[in-house]
Design a protein around this motif. Structure first.
Motif, PDB file in Angstrom:
ATOM      1  N   LYS A 245      -3.364  -0.382   6.495  1.00 38.52           N
ATOM      2  CA  LYS A 245      -2.618  -1.474   6.151  1.00 38.52           C
ATOM      3  C   LYS A 245      -2.965  -2.180   7.293  1.00 38.52           C
ATOM      4  O   LYS A 245      -2.026  -3.085   6.726  1.00 38.52           O
TER       5      LYS A 245
ATOM      6  N   ARG B 211      -5.280   3.386  -6.800  1.00 42.66           N
ATOM      7  CA  ARG B 211      -5.454   3.482  -5.172  1.00 42.66           C
ATOM      8  C   ARG B 211      -6.115   4.594  -4.576  1.00 42.66           C
ATOM      9  O   ARG B 211      -6.509   4.437  -3.997  1.00 42.66           O
TER      10      ARG B 211
ATOM     11  N   SER C 107      -9.574   3.647  -1.636  1.00 46.00           N
ATOM     12  CA  SER C 107      -9.770   3.676  -0.873  1.00 46.00           C
ATOM     13  C   SER C 107     -11.173   5.021  -0.919  1.00 46.00           C
ATOM     14  O   SER C 107     -11.241   4.983   0.481  1.00 46.00           O
TER      15      SER C 107
ATOM     16  N   SER D 260       2.109   2.934  -1.513  1.00 46.15           N
ATOM     17  CA  SER D 260       0.925   2.654  -2.081  1.00 46.15           C
ATOM     18  C   SER D 260       0.105   1.963  -3.286  1.00 46.15           C
ATOM     19  O   SER D 260       0.061   1.417  -3.348  1.00 46.15           O
TER      20      SER D 260
ATOM     21  N   HIS E 199       1.554   1.997   4.082  1.00 44.63           N
ATOM     22  CA  HIS E 199       1.478   0.133   3.514  1.00 44.63           C
ATOM     23  C   HIS E 199       2.812  -0.940   3.197  1.00 44.63           C
ATOM     24  O   HIS E 199       3.268  -1.971   3.439  1.00 44.63           O
TER      25      HIS E 199
ATOM     26  N   ALA F 199      -2.357   7.787   3.794  1.00 45.13           N
ATOM     27  CA  ALA F 199      -2.923   6.714   3.041  1.00 45.13           C
ATOM     28  C   ALA F 199      -4.301   6.866   2.547  1.00 45.13           C
ATOM     29  O   ALA F 199      -4.922   6.723   1.749  1.00 45.13           O
TER      30      ALA F 199
END
Length: 919
Positions: free
Chosen positions: A639, A785, A789, A823, A886, A919
């Motif tokens: 991000k 999340r 991803s 996140s 994030h 992430a």
């Protein structure tokens, strides 16, 4: 968009150039990525070469002569006039020609390869008390070769001039492959060069310039037809006006130096291999910025004339369009802290002095003078770290303008004109009036008022036929007005293929013929970056967009209405290359590029490939494309681009959307299913944690299991906690009663905390309870999340809908939802409002406003007086903080730092780190 013109590509180049040690890319994917720069142009190169050595460059030049394939030198690719776009072999020196070869502290110079980044050169010079002066807005990725090619200036040019003023010596390869070194020459040394081997191209070049500039009539013609010599920023054509002012032609006592000509030649005359530049003593440390607010651009330009006698180190203008667009950019929104009201323009004046008292005195005098003249209404003076935030806002100007909704954008067409500083107010007024009357366009103004150069961009829709005609008409009318003021069409961004067409008009036929003669003498085969400066194609051709081509409406899972579709979300990227900065510059974007230094792994490349493929494809599923997949593959979904990219290009969102449609076409790989099923597998593992931890905690077993599912054997697998946070909470809730609390806070039990970091969740719970809060874990699903991803967006959408419905009625400002894993909790603020159906978006946005990270909640309560320092032990402790990507992009790590430093004696040092890969 104009589909890059497909040309025959030399498939066997790497086989035909024996001994070439660099990299070749002849496939369409890499050629697409090098078809654009930061300009409006787009043209498919024949191939892309990344040479490693000077021998590789000689082999390329030899091949170009034999086969007729032009060479297009390219550094960071941030040029705004199409300098590194064309039908030829793009030669990218940014990956291997990156060495600082020598620094001479005593004599004050540095010798570098052309791929050295300007800011990184200054990082090496700073410990020696030196620096390289010119600082472009792209300074954290702009390379010395590109700065030389464009003769770049920057915000401080009012004091330090242009790159040309600081170049002492250049080593490079001529178009026949021979090596030359250019430096200061006495008249005797110049004559010796002219009397060298008549077969040598170097000798021919010296003889031709002697014959050309030795004629007094030719010098007079150049003097009369070139821009006014009092204008410090002028890059019109080749710098013959500077070259003739030397002792070799009796005009002055200055030595002759071809470096004056090479600076600003845009790689059309010489392939540069080394640059020796002057290094200046560091400027005074005491500095301050006056950010004067004005109700009109004209008033700011008149104030500029009053500021210049104070010998500022910079005098920069930011207009209301940039200020307005900065509101939509996460990073730049934070940098607007000094703005009061809605100014039409802000003039940023930097003063530096050897003493703080002298600096304060000068600032007071300047402000008083502006007020006495009735210019300006607000005069904040900023110092220290705040000044960096102002310059970040100014440098982001080009990028933030791209976030204007719709297809009409401020386009690079007249953004580089320069006139005498005294003429600037009248010139801008005439330009505004004329273009508004003839073309009904609005102009965006920003940049270097102190040097007589104001970047001006008309707002034009290049996707329409009328916009294309306006684009050209604006350029023609601007050239007419600039010539009236005897100005320069280019002050620092170069002529390239954007302004090259108008040089003939600006200097006249006879002088233009001299420029053609220079190009032919140096490069008789027209092999070095053809079509730039001279013999350029029409400036409104070979653009990124084909006028009249309809924009395809592509169905998506995410809501892209804010950008009017996924294609326009990709089109936000203007190529400015902020994503090409290295780890030494700080920030997060773009971690994969920082590791590989490969253009393919930039945010720019990902947006570029999407834009080109989605525009050109007529397939029912245009995302079903291997080229997009290859370019997207190394995006870490950190991000960083969403906040650090001035254009707000959110590649993590674009990647997730792309992968969903790619999976629709190709199926979901096993490894993707395994990662996306993290919560399910963790739930199973939590029933037998000893077995899971035993298997994956034993290295030989883990390596075998990793190989089975497609993970790297060395990759560790998270262990599960002996008791989940959910189970612990249920037991605690059913235990002995505790006193009722008036303040309720809801804790989001995300999937990572619940199964892997339950002890952290318990600590957060107990801390909040000890501080007097009633802590509840509401009913909710996982965050989604992992599905985002891995591009399983529909699954994440279902989770988002369910979570919003479960939480919308219990979460409020008085009883917020507090999260531990950034996140996970930030998904409520970032993705959820763009995932849920339209009828649920108001509830999703309201919920998003009351979802806080733990540190945000903590500091909010400190500010409200609900948490006091006396509740904590006092003891010395140093804490090193690595911020979550994030969190950096979507929120801030400032509350984390403040929270950790809250107990007396605690000191926090933020590690200057990028992405950790989590992430």
């Amino acid at each position: 968009m104009s589909e890059p013109r497909l040309v025959p590509r030399p498939q066997s180049l790497h086989q035909r150039i024996e001994g070439f040690s660099g990299e070749w890319h002849t496939g369409e994917m890499m050629r697409r990525l090098y078809a654009t720069d930061a300009s409006a142009y787009q043209e498919m190169p024949r191939t892309v070469a990344l040479p490693k050595t000077e021998k590789d460059l000689r082999l390329l030049i030899k091949f170009a002569n034999e086969e007729g394939h032009p060479l297009i030198p390219r550094a960071a690719g941030t040029s705004l006039a199409g300098q590194v776009v064309g039908d030829g072999i793009v030669v990218d020196i940014s990956r291997h020609f990156t060495d600082i070869l020598e620094i001479n502290e005593e004599e004050g110079w540095a010798r570098v390869q052309p791929g050295v980044i300007r800011n990184e050169l200054n990082m090496a010079l700073a410990p020696k008390g030196l620096f390289f002066g010119p600082e472009t807005s792209t300074q954290n990725r702009a390379m010395m070769g590109g700065m030389l090619g464009n003769n770049s200036c920057g915000s401080n040019s009012v004091r330090f001039g242009s790159t040309r003023d600081h170049v002492l010596e250049i080593r490079g390869l001529l178009s026949d492959g021979s090596e030359v070194v250019f430096r200061d020459l006495t008249p005797e040394e110049f004559e010796a060069k002219c009397e060298g081997d008549p077969r040598s191209l170097e000798t021919k070049i010296y003889r031709d310039i002697r014959d050309l500039l030795g004629d007094p009539e030719t010098r007079a013609r150049i003097r009369n037809s070139y821009p006014d010599p009092s204008i410090p920023r002028r890059n019109t054509g080749y710098a013959l006006d500077l070259l003739m002012n030397c002792a070799a032609f009796g005009e002055s006592d200055k030595p002759f130096n071809f470096c004056k000509l090479i600076a600003g030649a845009e790689g059309t005359l010489l392939f540069v291999t080394e640059i020796k530049v002057r290094a200046l003593p560091l400027p005074p440390k005491n500095s301050a910025l006056l950010c004067a607010h004005f109700e009109s651009v004209d008033a700011s330009l008149r104030a500029n004339l009053l500021a210049l006698p104070y010998q500022p180190y910079a005098c920069e203008l930011i207009d209301h369009y940039i200020l307005e667009c900065s509101k939509a950019n996460i990073e730049q929104r934070r940098n607007r802290f000094f703005v009061k009201g809605e100014p039409e323009a802000i003039l940023v004046v930097e003063l530096r002095e050897s003493s703080e008292s002298r600096l304060a005195e000068q600032m007071e005098r300047l402000v008083a003078e502006l007020q006495a003249a009735g210019l300006g209404y607000h005069f904040p003076v900023l110092r220290g770290e705040d000044t960096n935030r102002i310059w970040d806002l100014r440098k982001a100007g080009l990028g933030v303008l791209s976030v204007m909704p719709g297809d009409a954008k401020p386009v690079p067409v007249i953004e580089d004109t320069a006139v005498k500083v005294a003429d600037l107010p009248a010139y801008i007024q005439e330009l505004n009036t004329s273009l508004s009357r003839k073309f009904d366009v609005e102009l965006v103004h920003y940049a270097h008022a102190g040097s007589g150069e104001l970047h001006v961009r008309p707002i034009v829709d290049l996707k329409e036929e009328e916009g294309n005609r306006t684009y050209r008409g604006v350029a023609e009318e601007t050239a007419r007005i600039v010539k009236k003021y005897r100005g320069s069409l280019s002050g620092e961004h170069g002529d390239g293929r954007l302004r090259g067409e108008f040089i003939r008009f600006m200097v006249g036929e006879e002088t233009y013929a001299l420029l053609e003669r220079v190009k032919h003498t140096w490069d008789p085969g027209n092999l070095f970056n053809p079509g730039k400066i001279v013999h350029t194609p029409p400036m409104h051709t070979r653009l990124r967009y084909t006028p009249g081509q309809p924009a395809r409406d592509i169905p998506t899972v995410f809501d892209f209405s804010a950008t009017r579709g996924v294609l326009r979300a990709a089109e936000l990227c203007n190529g400015s290359g902020d994503c090409r900065k290295t780890h030494l510059s700080g920030g997060t974007m773009c971690p994969s590029y920082m590791a590989t230094r490969n253009e393919k792994d930039t945010t720019r490349a990902r947006a570029n490939i999407l834009r080109q493929i989605l525009t050109a494809s007529d397939a029912s599923n245009p995302f079903d494309n291997d080229e997009i997949h290859e370019v997207m593959d190394l995006c870490l979904s950190c991000k960083g681009c969403k906040s650090e990219c001035p254009s707000n290009v959110d590649v993590a969102k674009l990647k997730a959307e792309f992968l969903q449609h790619f999976h629709d076409a190709r199926g979901i790989p096993l490894r993707t299913r395994m990662i996306a099923g993290f919560t399910f597998s963790s739930r199973l593992a939590s029933k037998v944690p000893w077995l899971w931890n035993g298997l994956f905690g034993t290295t030989p077993v883990r390596r075998i299991l990793n190989r089975i599912v497609g993970f790297a054997p060395e990759r560790s697998i998270p262990k599960v906690h002996g008791m989940t946070l959910e189970k612990w909470y249920k037991r605690r809730r059913n235990g002995a009663g505790r006193p009722a609390r008036t303040r309720v806070v809801y804790l989001f039990n995300d999937e990572f905390t619940n199964y892997n970091d339950a002890s952290v969740g318990r600590a957060a719970f107990e801390l909040l309870e000890a501080l007097g809060y009633e802590v509840r874990i509401p009913r909710h699903l996982e965050s989604g999340r992992v599905y985002l991803s891995k591009g399983l967006v529909r699954k994440a959408r279902a989770i988002a809908i369910r979570n919003v419905n479960l939480l919308k009625d219990c979460i409020s400002e008085d009883s917020p939802l507090v999260g531990i894993e950034p996140s996970a909790i930030l998904g409520f603020r970032d993705e959820y409002p763009e995932l849920v159906p339209e009828e649920l978006r108001p509830q999703a946005r309201r919920l998003a406003g009351n979802c806080l990270q733990f540190d945000e909640f903590f500091m909010r309560e400190v500010d409200a007086g609900n948490i006091t320092r006396d509740r904590f032990q006092s003891r010395p402790q140093e804490i090193h903080l690595h911020g979550h990507c994030h969190q950096k992009a979507l929120a801030s790590i400032v509350p984390t730092r403040q929270m950790l430093a809250f107990p007396e004696g605690h000191k926090v040092r933020v590690i200057p780190s990028g992405c950790c890969g989590m992430a």
